[in-house]
Design a protein around this motif. Structure first.
Motif, PDB file in Angstrom:
ATOM      1  N   TYR A 180       0.805  11.590  -7.346  1.00 48.12           N
ATOM      2  CA  TYR A 180       0.768  10.171  -7.053  1.00 48.12           C
ATOM      3  C   TYR A 180       2.145   9.660  -6.656  1.00 48.12           C
ATOM      4  O   TYR A 180       3.154  10.039  -7.252  1.00 48.12           O
ATOM      5  CB  TYR A 180       0.300   9.368  -8.268  1.00 48.12           C
ATOM      6  N   ARG A 215      -3.250   6.420  -4.337  1.00 41.15           N
ATOM      7  CA  ARG A 215      -4.485   6.996  -4.855  1.00 41.15           C
ATOM      8  C   ARG A 215      -4.366   8.469  -5.192  1.00 41.15           C
ATOM      9  O   ARG A 215      -5.240   9.009  -5.874  1.00 41.15           O
ATOM     10  CB  ARG A 215      -5.618   6.788  -3.848  1.00 41.15           C
ATOM     11  N   GLN A 243       0.835  -1.185   0.000  1.00 46.20           N
ATOM     12  CA  GLN A 243       0.000   0.000   0.000  1.00 46.20           C
ATOM     13  C   GLN A 243       0.876   1.243   0.000  1.00 46.20           C
ATOM     14  O   GLN A 243       1.836   1.335   0.764  1.00 46.20           O
ATOM     15  CB  GLN A 243      -0.927   0.015   1.214  1.00 46.20           C
TER      16      GLN A 243
END
Length: 119
Positions: free
Chosen positions: A95, A111, A3
């Protein structure tokens, strides 16, 4: 699970500064490059900067060179993008991305976080 989570975006006047963070979790990041990209409305995504997790070497696009600085904190597993002398043209969604050293394609993406620079 891997992540990447960006934070630190916001609104700032032209000439101001912002510092973005990218928390990278889910794996060891040695032998990876951590990059920053941005995309403005109606425009293609563009490369901003990248840093080697291994040795800290960095590369910048010509449009941000001298104004932005990318760094990493190996203990916190966080990559930063210090942005100074911001211009309205810097307005975009920023990003964070990561790729293995041996591969040309960025494999993981965050995201995004919005940066808005007003004149």
């Amino acid at each position: 699970q891997v992540q990447l989570v960006e934070s630190g975006g916001g609104s700032v006047q032209a000439g101001g500064s912002l510092k973005l963070s990218c928390e990278a979790s889910g794996r060891a990041w040695d032998r990876y490059y951590l990059g920053w990209f941005r995309q403005a409305p109606g425009k293609e995504r563009e490369f901003v900067a990248t840093i080697s997790w291994t040795d800290g070497n960095s590369i910048y696009s010509d449009s941000v060179k001298g104004r932005f600085t990318v760094s990493r904190d190996n203990i916190k597993n966080t990559v930063y993008l210090q942005m100074t002398t911001l211009k309205p043209d810097d307005t975009a969604v920023y990003y964070c991305a990561a790729r293995p050293e041996r591969l040309p394609q960025y494999k993981y993406w965050g995201r995004g976080t919005q940066v808005t620079v007003s004149s």
